[in-house]
Design a protein around this motif. Structure first.
Motif, PDB file in Angstrom:
ATOM      1  N   TRP A 331       0.800  -1.224   0.000  1.00 11.30           N
ATOM      2  CA  TRP A 331       0.000   0.000   0.000  1.00 11.30           C
ATOM      3  C   TRP A 331       0.836   1.279   0.000  1.00 11.30           C
ATOM      4  N   ASP A 361      -2.190  -5.049  -1.927  1.00 12.43           N
ATOM      5  CA  ASP A 361      -3.247  -4.230  -1.316  1.00 12.43           C
ATOM      6  C   ASP A 361      -4.239  -3.775  -2.378  1.00 12.43           C
ATOM      7  N   ASP A 362      -4.956  -2.729  -2.075  1.00  9.61           N
ATOM      8  CA  ASP A 362      -6.023  -2.169  -2.912  1.00  9.61           C
ATOM      9  C   ASP A 362      -5.556  -1.953  -4.367  1.00  9.61           C
ATOM     10  N   TRP A 406      -5.934  -7.975  -0.748  1.00  7.56           N
ATOM     11  CA  TRP A 406      -6.787  -7.014  -0.036  1.00  7.56           C
ATOM     12  C   TRP A 406      -8.237  -7.108  -0.502  1.00  7.56           C
ATOM     13  N   ARG A 438     -15.245   8.661   1.711  1.00  5.83           N
ATOM     14  CA  ARG A 438     -14.220   8.094   0.811  1.00  5.83           C
ATOM     15  C   ARG A 438     -14.865   7.609  -0.500  1.00  5.83           C
ATOM     16  N   LYS A 471      -6.423  -9.485   3.582  1.00  2.00           N
ATOM     17  CA  LYS A 471      -6.453  -8.265   4.398  1.00  2.00           C
ATOM     18  C   LYS A 471      -7.849  -7.698   4.204  1.00  2.00           C
ATOM     19  N   ASP A 473     -10.537  -5.026   4.828  1.00  2.00           N
ATOM     20  CA  ASP A 473     -10.578  -3.611   5.191  1.00  2.00           C
ATOM     21  C   ASP A 473     -12.015  -3.115   5.358  1.00  2.00           C
ATOM     22  N   ASN A 475     -13.599   0.966   5.282  1.00  4.15           N
ATOM     23  CA  ASN A 475     -13.093   2.336   5.290  1.00  4.15           C
ATOM     24  C   ASN A 475     -14.114   3.456   5.433  1.00  4.15           C
ATOM     25  N   CYS A 521      -8.661  -4.926   9.237  1.00  3.31           N
ATOM     26  CA  CYS A 521      -8.240  -3.538   9.067  1.00  3.31           C
ATOM     27  C   CYS A 521      -9.494  -2.710   8.928  1.00  3.31           C
ATOM     28  N   GLY A 523      -9.407   1.122   7.984  1.00  4.40           N
ATOM     29  CA  GLY A 523      -8.617   2.351   7.889  1.00  4.40           C
ATOM     30  C   GLY A 523      -7.593   2.331   9.013  1.00  4.40           C
ATOM     31  N   GLY A 524      -6.879   1.206   9.131  1.00  2.00           N
ATOM     32  CA  GLY A 524      -6.008   0.975  10.276  1.00  2.00           C
ATOM     33  C   GLY A 524      -6.810   0.313  11.379  1.00  2.00           C
ATOM     34  N   TRP A 540      -4.434  -4.556  11.441  1.00  2.00           N
ATOM     35  CA  TRP A 540      -3.553  -3.463  11.024  1.00  2.00           C
ATOM     36  C   TRP A 540      -3.762  -2.337  12.037  1.00  2.00           C
ATOM     37  N   ASP A 543      -3.255   3.260  10.296  1.00  2.00           N
ATOM     38  CA  ASP A 543      -2.669   3.736   9.043  1.00  2.00           C
ATOM     39  C   ASP A 543      -1.457   4.618   9.315  1.00  2.00           C
TER      40      ASP A 543
HETATM   41  C1  DGJ Z   1      -6.944   1.672   4.431  1.00  2.00           C
HETATM   42  C2  DGJ Z   1      -5.939   0.732   5.022  1.00  2.00           C
HETATM   43  O1  DGJ Z   1      -5.741   0.998   6.359  1.00  2.00           O
HETATM   44  C3  DGJ Z   1      -4.651   0.809   4.218  1.00  2.00           C
HETATM   45  O2  DGJ Z   1      -3.666   0.010   4.818  1.00  2.00           O
HETATM   46  C4  DGJ Z   1      -4.938   0.377   2.824  1.00  2.00           C
HETATM   47  O3  DGJ Z   1      -5.287  -0.982   2.789  1.00  2.00           O
HETATM   48  C5  DGJ Z   1      -6.035   1.238   2.223  1.00  2.00           C
HETATM   49  N1  DGJ Z   1      -7.191   1.300   3.071  1.00  2.00           N
HETATM   50  C6  DGJ Z   1      -6.441   0.737   0.872  1.00  2.00           C
HETATM   51  O4  DGJ Z   1      -7.466   1.423   0.333  1.00  2.00           O
END
Ligand code: DGJ
Length: 720
Positions: A331, A361-362, A406, A438, A471, A473, A475, A521, A523-524, A540, A543
């Protein structure tokens, strides 16, 4: 037997290795809390009524029982107890009065499953008490559950609510755990934050009144973590009374602490009224998520160990690999700019440096070239992976490393095929424009069709592909929480049903891909909770990979969660080329499971050699980090340093870390290693120096510096 009932005195006792919890059924009807504390032989005194003016009482029992002043086990609403209630139910006639009286109980080995929810696994010593309470007027049946985790000094609590009456009712608040504590001179510790700055430590004196932390965001959130502690004012790492609490749940929650007129402190963990209600038809049952509590009279270390052991033994899923893989995540190096050629360069450099796994990742799917499109279209982008995902992953595997990918299953971009086909599958309130965050919307995971779609598309894309790691996520938070799938009278259930759907998909992933790990995860660290830990091996952490921020974040996370749950990556950001900084980043990342987040293929040879060496070193002591006992010595929120160590059981190996937070005028910092064996001699493998156990106990001395990135490590091995 950990749970017993003294029939004569009507007193229940729940015992763990070091603690005892007691309550009494007064007049055969009213459960009154008596004691939660250290296990000892002292006789537990029965309930003594306390009368305060204005306290209602039942004519039948005169001044012998006052709901408003007694320490309760679980409360209804408008029942003569004016403190914050555990359960609020709107009855068919419009009032919310609920008076819960003891009916019966049973004690059994093991535990019951919580339908659709994560819950702690039992071991052979676990026992459960099920206490049934009823409201004679409405017919509501509340079962209060206590499960004992003897060896970890943990007691878990949850409730089931059954509508045993004739009419439909609505649950408006449902707490899983109530603990009334005698006294009010306590501090409360909680972890607050925001995206990129999660889990800041705060310790505040309790005031008379109600104080709470919560989430109304549909996720446990970056803003507050569900963990709290209530402790004596003088409690420190190794002394003082501490009560710790947590919630095995990932959605909206309420942790409330209320100090009342009697000088008692009521702690409750559960589902508050915001964004939650549940319609209960005749004969239906609602089960709350599980909450946990622990008690220590020897400070925070004991609370932390209890939570760490409990999480490792009863919450975290089994690990699929012999060793936790060191990962290289793409990422921060690439963001969305990925394709097969670039990813294979990453795979090659990962292999060269001794990294175990590439995590792509993404950016690999749909029209995902930035964050504005593609979520929901979970098929590989053929412009980036021309022969498909399987062919690409096989090439990665040829380098002899593992592969992770991801996903963000709960989300959809308005610019996606999925949204164009099913706009009604998003969380939304009727007739209101949906709000983006987002550039994305949240799928209504409470709708079974959505879950089926996701299972189907992920099967099509991932089946037959050799994936070792997801992973997962998430967000954005949930706003305007409604569901097109639910009728108007059930809209209050949308957020809770959403999380149940999320859990269902997690379980499906685990069953479908049993050999893959899940890294969580949001956003962390926006869902850093025991609910997510039930399905994901690690999270995770944030971030924010700035080591200074991480030092604080990791300290506070470790209060309640073991290091094994934290993904800690050495990251790219410009400073890497300076060896001192690079080392400081590595050293910080030893707060959890090591990984890398950098453009390794483009990195200078010195950095690649550095990574290689770091991993060789990490392998020597990773078992201490991931499985050892952790002791915090200096708190980076109240001093300019973080100092902590991990030990194995017989204290023959100790990994000690000192990290200076900010530059300062030089001064001496002393770090006592109180767990060292007093009569032993330890060799520090890093410096080659020896220390006696006594010296370590007195403390290792370091001089702080007026420069950035100062840290030191000692890997102490007890000599024969
Ligand atoms: C938020 C995550 O925390 C990042 O590590 C990464 O995976 C991004 N999203 C990807 O969009």
């Amino acid at each position: 037997m950990p749970i017993s009932f003294d029939v004569e005195k009507s007193i229940f006792s729940i015992e763990t290795q070091n603690t005892k919890y007691c309550f009494q059924i007064v007049f055969g009807k009213f459960p009154v809390h008596l004691y939660y504390g250290a296990k000892n032989d002292a006789e537990i005194e029965g309930y003594k009524p306390e009368m305060y003016s204005f306290s209602p009482f039942y004519a039948e029992h005169g001044f012998e029982y006052f709901p408003d002043t007694c320490m309760a086990e679980y409360t209804g609403f408008d029942d003569g107890d004016f403190r914050t209630c555990s359960l609020k139910v709107k009855n068919a006639n419009g009032d919310c009065a609920t008076v819960l009286k003891y009916k019966e109980h049973r004690i059994f080995n093991g535990r019951l499953e919580l339908p659709g929810l994560p819950f702690a696994d039992v071991d052979k010593d676990c026992e459960t008490l099920e206490m049934t309470l009823c409201d004679d007027v409405t017919g509501l049946i509340v079962k209060v559950y206590y499960t004992v985790f003897v060896n970890e000094d943990i007691i878990s609590r949850y409730v089931s609510i059954t509508n045993g009456g004739e009419y439909t009712v609505t649950i408006e608040k449902c707490m899983s755990l109530l603990l009334d504590i005698e006294g009010k001179n306590f501090d409360m510790i909680s972890l607050y934050g925001k995206h990129n700055r999660e889990r800041n430590y705060q310790r505040n004196p309790l005031f008379v009144g109600n104080q709470s932390i919560f989430s109304r965001r549909g996720a446990s959130s970056h803003q507050f973590n569900p963990f709290i502690a209530v402790c004596e004012k003088n409690a420190d790492q190794r002394s003082g009374v501490v009560y710790g609490f947590n919630f095995v749940y990932s959605g909206n929650f309420l942790d409330e602490v209320e100090v009342d007129q009697t000088g008692h402190t009521r702690v409750q963990i559960g589902l508050g009224s915001d964004n939650f209600s549940w319609l209960l038809e005749k004969g239906e049952t609602f089960v709350s998520p599980e909450a946990v509590m622990t008690f220590s009279n020897s400070g925070f270390d004991t609370m932390t160990h209890n939570f760490h052991n409990f999480t490792r033994r009863h919450i975290l899923p089994p690990e699929p690999f012999k060793k936790r893989p060191v990962v290289l995540n793409t990422w921060e190096a690439c963001y969305f700019d990925i394709d097969e050629k670039e990813m294979l360069r990453f795979a090659e450099s990962a292999k060269e440096c001794g990294i175990d796994m590439l995590v792509m990742d993404d950016g690999w799917f749909g029209e995902r070239n930035d964050d504005k499109a593609g979520l929901g279209d979970w098929f590989e982008n053929r412009n980036k992976f021309k022969d498909g995902l399987k062919a690409f992953v096989d090439k990665v595997k040829n380098y002899g490393i593992k592969f992770g990918i991801w996903v963000e299953p709960e989300m959809v971009n308005p610019d996606s095929d999925l949204f164009r086909a099913h706009p009604d599958w998003c969380i939304q309130c009727r007739n209101r424009e949906m709000m983006e965050s987002r550039f994305q919307l949240v799928l209504d995971m409470g709708n079974p069709q959505v879950i089926e779609y996701l299972k189907d598309i992920f099967s099509k894309t991932f089946d037959g592909v050799s994936i070792d790691y997801f992973k997962w996520d998430m967000n954005r938070h949930l706003s305007q929480v409604g569901s097109s799938y639910l009728p108007p009278e059930r809209q209050g259930e949308a957020a809770y049903r959403h999380i149940l759907g999320v859990y269902e998909l997690f379980r499906w992933f685990r069953e479908k891909y049993p050999n893959a790990m899940i890294e969580n995860c949001s956003g962390g660290g926006g869902r850093y909770d025991l609910g997510m830990m039930k399905y994901s091996t690690m999270i995770w952490t944030s971030d924010n990979t700035n080591p200074y921020a991480r030092i604080q974040l990791q300290y506070s996370s470790m209060l309640a969660y073991p290091a094994a749950t934290m993904s800690c990556h050495v990251s790219n950001h410009r400073l890497c080329s300076d060896p001192k900084t690079f080392n400081y980043r590595y050293h910080t990342a030893l707060g959890g499971a090591l990984g890398y987040e950098m453009h390794l293929p483009n990195a200078e040879q010195a950095i690649r050699d550095g990574v290689k060496e770091q991993i060789v070193n990490y392998r020597k002591y990773e078992d201490l980090i991931l499985k050892g006992d952790y002791y915090a010595v200096l708190n980076p929120f109240v001093t300019n340093y973080s100092a902590y160590y991990y030990t194995n059981e017989d204290k023959s190996r100790i990994l000690l870390s000192y990290l200076q937070y900010r530059p300062e005028e030089a001064c001496e910092v002393v770090i006592p290693v109180l767990e060292a064996c007093e009569d032993a001699v330890y060799l520090d493998e890093i410096s080659g120096k020896t220390f006696t156990g006594k010296e370590l106990i007195r403390g290792i001395s370091v001089i702080s510096e007026n420069s950035e990135c100062n840290s030191q490590m000692w890997y102490l091995i007890k000599q024969k």
